[in-house]
Design a protein around this motif. Structure first.
Motif, mmCIF file in Angstrom:
data_model
loop_
_atom_site.group_PDB
_atom_site.id
_atom_site.type_symbol
_atom_site.label_atom_id
_atom_site.label_comp_id
_atom_site.label_asym_id
_atom_site.label_seq_id
_atom_site.Cartn_x
_atom_site.Cartn_y
_atom_site.Cartn_z
ATOM 1 N N UNK A 40 0.537 11.278 -5.700
ATOM 2 C CA UNK A 40 -0.383 12.350 -5.328
ATOM 3 C C UNK A 40 -0.958 12.139 -3.947
ATOM 4 N N UNK A 41 -1.775 13.098 -3.547
ATOM 5 C CA UNK A 41 -2.460 13.009 -2.258
ATOM 6 C C UNK A 41 -3.305 11.740 -2.212
ATOM 7 N N UNK A 42 -3.205 11.030 -1.130
ATOM 8 C CA UNK A 42 -3.990 9.818 -0.946
ATOM 9 C C UNK A 42 -3.344 8.569 -1.517
ATOM 10 N N UNK A 43 -2.296 8.730 -2.338
ATOM 11 C CA UNK A 43 -1.597 7.550 -2.879
ATOM 12 C C UNK A 43 -0.566 7.080 -1.867
ATOM 13 N N UNK A 44 -0.409 5.784 -1.780
ATOM 14 C CA UNK A 44 0.562 5.206 -0.855
ATOM 15 C C UNK A 44 1.919 5.100 -1.537
ATOM 16 N N UNK A 45 2.908 5.708 -0.926
ATOM 17 C CA UNK A 45 4.280 5.619 -1.425
ATOM 18 C C UNK A 45 4.888 4.335 -0.888
ATOM 19 N N UNK A 46 5.440 3.482 -1.763
ATOM 20 C CA UNK A 46 6.079 2.263 -1.257
ATOM 21 C C UNK A 46 7.240 2.616 -0.326
#
Length: 189
Positions: free
Chosen positions: A144-150
């Motif tokens: 989601x918004x604000x989550x860091x994608x590895x």
């Protein structure tokens, strides 16, 4: 007509019209060797055309039948070789193709397709450096918004092998090979 044994010369009367037509029909039905005018297509097998698996799809190829994974660029392909000679294949995409499986759904679909049959080997091929092993448990679209994608900082073939084995429910000792291959079509025989 007969051939003269002494000189190899044809003797006798001309063939009948019926004999000429029968000979022409026999020649028309005689197998001929074709010469390819275009680049060779993927190898066809005794089972017919290869099974085509596009992004986000899972399918099975019968014993002796090849699998064609078209346009593998940022994708990974997973081919499970089964003891009876069949293969189950998956074309995992970094980004979901509308109407197809996400990267975190695809191994579960392969596992269901394998359905308890004995696995001999698993082959993972494609853009190894573009994939973080976690994409098989949480797709890029799952953040989601604000989550860091590895984001992979280096290729992790061992991590991908563990993630695939785990996603398929295989023991840690399972043979999973991982190979980084250039962009393009992949045919697995």
């Amino acid at each position: 007509m007969s051939r003269s044994a002494s000189r190899g010369v044809l003797t006798g009367s001309a063939p009948s019209r019926r004999a000429v037509l029968a000979g022409a029909a026999a020649l028309a039905l005689w197998p001929a060797t074709a010469v390819a005018a275009e680049p060779a297509a993927p190898a066809r097998t005794a089972q017919g055309a290869p099974v085509r698996i596009t992004e986000g799809q899972v399918a099975e190829a019968a014993r002796g039948q090849a699998i064609l994974y078209p346009s593998v660029t940022s994708c990974l392909t997973v081919t499970v070789r089964l003891s009876g000679g069949a293969k189950v294949g998956a074309h995992a995409s970094l980004f979901r193709v509308p109407g197809e499986l996400r990267s975190d759904e695809i191994l579960g679909a392969v596992r269901r397709r394998v359905a308890g049959r004995r696995v001999l080997a698993v082959e993972v091929r494609g853009a190894v450096g573009a994939w973080d092993p976690s994409y098989f448990t949480k797709a890029i679209e799952g953040y989601g918004d604000g989550e860091t994608v590895p984001f992979p900082t280096r290729p992790d073939p061992d991590g991908l092998a563990r993630a695939v084995a785990g996603g398929l429910g295989l023991p840690a000792s399972a043979r999973v090979s991982v190979e980084d291959v250039p962009d393009g079509d992949q045919t697995v025989g």
